[in-house]
Scaffold this active site. Structure first.
Site, PDB file in Angstrom:
ATOM      1  N   ASP A  32       0.876  -1.245  -0.144  1.00 26.09           N
ATOM      2  CA  ASP A  32       0.025  -0.051   0.090  1.00 26.09           C
ATOM      3  C   ASP A  32       0.923   1.409  -0.096  1.00 26.09           C
ATOM      4  O   ASP A  32       1.828   1.273   0.543  1.00 26.09           O
ATOM      5  CB  ASP A  32      -0.747  -0.240   1.324  1.00 26.09           C
ATOM      6  N   ASN A  88     -13.251  -3.827   2.495  1.00 26.36           N
ATOM      7  CA  ASN A  88     -14.403  -2.760   2.593  1.00 26.36           C
ATOM      8  C   ASN A  88     -15.290  -2.880   1.219  1.00 26.36           C
ATOM      9  O   ASN A  88     -14.670  -2.948  -0.002  1.00 26.36           O
ATOM     10  CB  ASN A  88     -13.632  -1.608   2.639  1.00 26.36           C
ATOM     11  N   GLN A  95     -14.490   1.936   1.613  1.00 27.71           N
ATOM     12  CA  GLN A  95     -13.896   1.559   0.265  1.00 27.71           C
ATOM     13  C   GLN A  95     -13.572   3.165  -0.540  1.00 27.71           C
ATOM     14  O   GLN A  95     -14.227   3.717  -0.661  1.00 27.71           O
ATOM     15  CB  GLN A  95     -14.644   0.731  -0.703  1.00 27.71           C
ATOM     16  N   HIS A 101     -10.359  -5.349  -3.661  1.00 30.28           N
ATOM     17  CA  HIS A 101      -9.169  -5.451  -2.939  1.00 30.28           C
ATOM     18  C   HIS A 101      -9.409  -5.792  -1.553  1.00 30.28           C
ATOM     19  O   HIS A 101     -10.535  -5.676  -0.924  1.00 30.28           O
ATOM     20  CB  HIS A 101      -8.211  -4.339  -3.147  1.00 30.28           C
TER      21      HIS A 101
END
Length: 135
Positions: A32, A88, A95, A101
């Site tokens: 991330d 999410n 989200q 994802h």
């Protein structure tokens, strides 16, 4: 199906560079760019699904197995003390990129994160109503 306007489709399919930890024919696991802990990664599907509501059974099954396998390997490699696996759906649920994802979040003692849920205080009667509405 891929969405030519979706940034995660572009990343998952190698059109935009990423720090890839793992890749197969269905998914790419990337670090991330705004991690909440050391090692925070994302499992991103190569096919475009907006969220969990759209994903097919086979892909959903593979995603969960991959999440487990990555959590085991990441725990081993990073020496974390615990692990959050978060998925999410829709903006109200957190989200921010509308492409399926899964967040893989290694947890460390005293990491400063508070990814906890606060009970909403439902009564026994309210719980019964919820159950009955599902029948």
């Amino acid at each position: 199906m891929k969405d030519e306007n979706c940034i995660f489709c572009k990343i998952a399919n190698g059109m935009i560079p990423s720090r890839t930890l793992y890749e197969d024919e269905n998914f790419r696991v990337i670090l991330d760019l705004n991690p909440v802990t050391r090692g925070h990664a994302l499992i991103v599907s190569k096919e475009h699904f907006r969220n969990l509501y759209e994903i097919d059974d086979n892909t959903a099954s593979r995603a969960l197995v991959l999440a487990r396998d990555m959590a085991v390997k990441m725990t081993e490699k990073f020496g974390c003390d615990g692990f959050n696996v978060i998925q999410n759906n829709n903006e109200v649920a957190g989200q921010t990129v509308i492409h399926f994802h899964i967040h893989l979040i290694p947890r460390y003692k005293n990491d400063g994160q508070t990814l906890t849920m606060k009970p909403c205080g439902m009564t026994s009667e309210e719980l019964d109503q919820v159950k009955e509405s599902f029948d």
